[in-house]
Design a protein around this motif. Structure first.
Motif, mmCIF file in Angstrom:
data_model
loop_
_atom_site.group_PDB
_atom_site.id
_atom_site.type_symbol
_atom_site.label_atom_id
_atom_site.label_comp_id
_atom_site.label_asym_id
_atom_site.label_seq_id
_atom_site.Cartn_x
_atom_site.Cartn_y
_atom_site.Cartn_z
ATOM 1 N N ARG A 13 0.836 -1.205 0.000
ATOM 2 C CA ARG A 13 0.000 0.000 0.000
ATOM 3 C C ARG A 13 0.873 1.258 0.000
ATOM 4 O O ARG A 13 0.601 2.211 -0.719
ATOM 5 C CB ARG A 13 -0.932 0.007 1.207
ATOM 6 N N GLU A 14 1.937 1.242 0.792
ATOM 7 C CA GLU A 14 2.843 2.389 0.852
ATOM 8 C C GLU A 14 3.563 2.576 -0.482
ATOM 9 O O GLU A 14 3.725 3.708 -0.953
ATOM 10 C CB GLU A 14 3.854 2.212 1.990
ATOM 11 N N ASN A 16 2.459 1.677 -3.469
ATOM 12 C CA ASN A 16 1.482 2.225 -4.412
ATOM 13 C C ASN A 16 1.256 3.711 -4.171
ATOM 14 O O ASN A 16 1.103 4.478 -5.113
ATOM 15 C CB ASN A 16 0.149 1.477 -4.297
ATOM 16 N N HIS A 17 1.242 4.114 -2.906
ATOM 17 C CA HIS A 17 1.058 5.530 -2.574
ATOM 18 C C HIS A 17 2.220 6.365 -3.100
ATOM 19 O O HIS A 17 2.011 7.439 -3.674
ATOM 20 C CB HIS A 17 0.919 5.677 -1.052
ATOM 21 N N GLN A 18 3.445 5.890 -2.929
ATOM 22 C CA GLN A 18 4.623 6.616 -3.410
ATOM 23 C C GLN A 18 4.627 6.701 -4.942
ATOM 24 O O GLN A 18 4.957 7.747 -5.506
ATOM 25 C CB GLN A 18 5.905 5.939 -2.917
ATOM 26 N N LYS A 21 2.086 9.324 -6.029
ATOM 27 C CA LYS A 21 2.545 10.699 -5.812
ATOM 28 C C LYS A 21 3.457 11.160 -6.937
ATOM 29 O O LYS A 21 3.318 12.281 -7.432
ATOM 30 C CB LYS A 21 3.278 10.803 -4.469
#
Length: 73
Positions: A13-14, A16-18, A21
């Protein structure tokens, strides 16, 4: 990427978030570049100066982005 019918781990999840962004930032900069007519249309001037024009437009976009006041949501 999430497997079909599955869950993502916190690390995925982290990640994918990066990735999102960075992708959004790049898409926003490309949008700002295309606001300049010379970047939207077919280039008909001297081909030796094509890089110079792109460098000038990129410099203007960078200058506008750096000097922009921070937005707080």
């Amino acid at each position: 990427m999430r497997p079909k019918g599955g869950m993502l781990s916190p690390e995925d999840r982290e990640l994918n978030h990066q990735i999102a962004k960075v992708r959004i930032t790049v898409e926003n900069v490309v949008c700002k570049l295309k606001k300049f007519r010379i970047c939207r249309e077919f280039y008909r001037n001297d081909t030796r100066r094509h890089g110079l024009f792109w460098g000038c437009v990129a410099g203007l976009v960078n200058l506008r982005t750096v000097n922009r006041a921070p937005q707080f949501a």
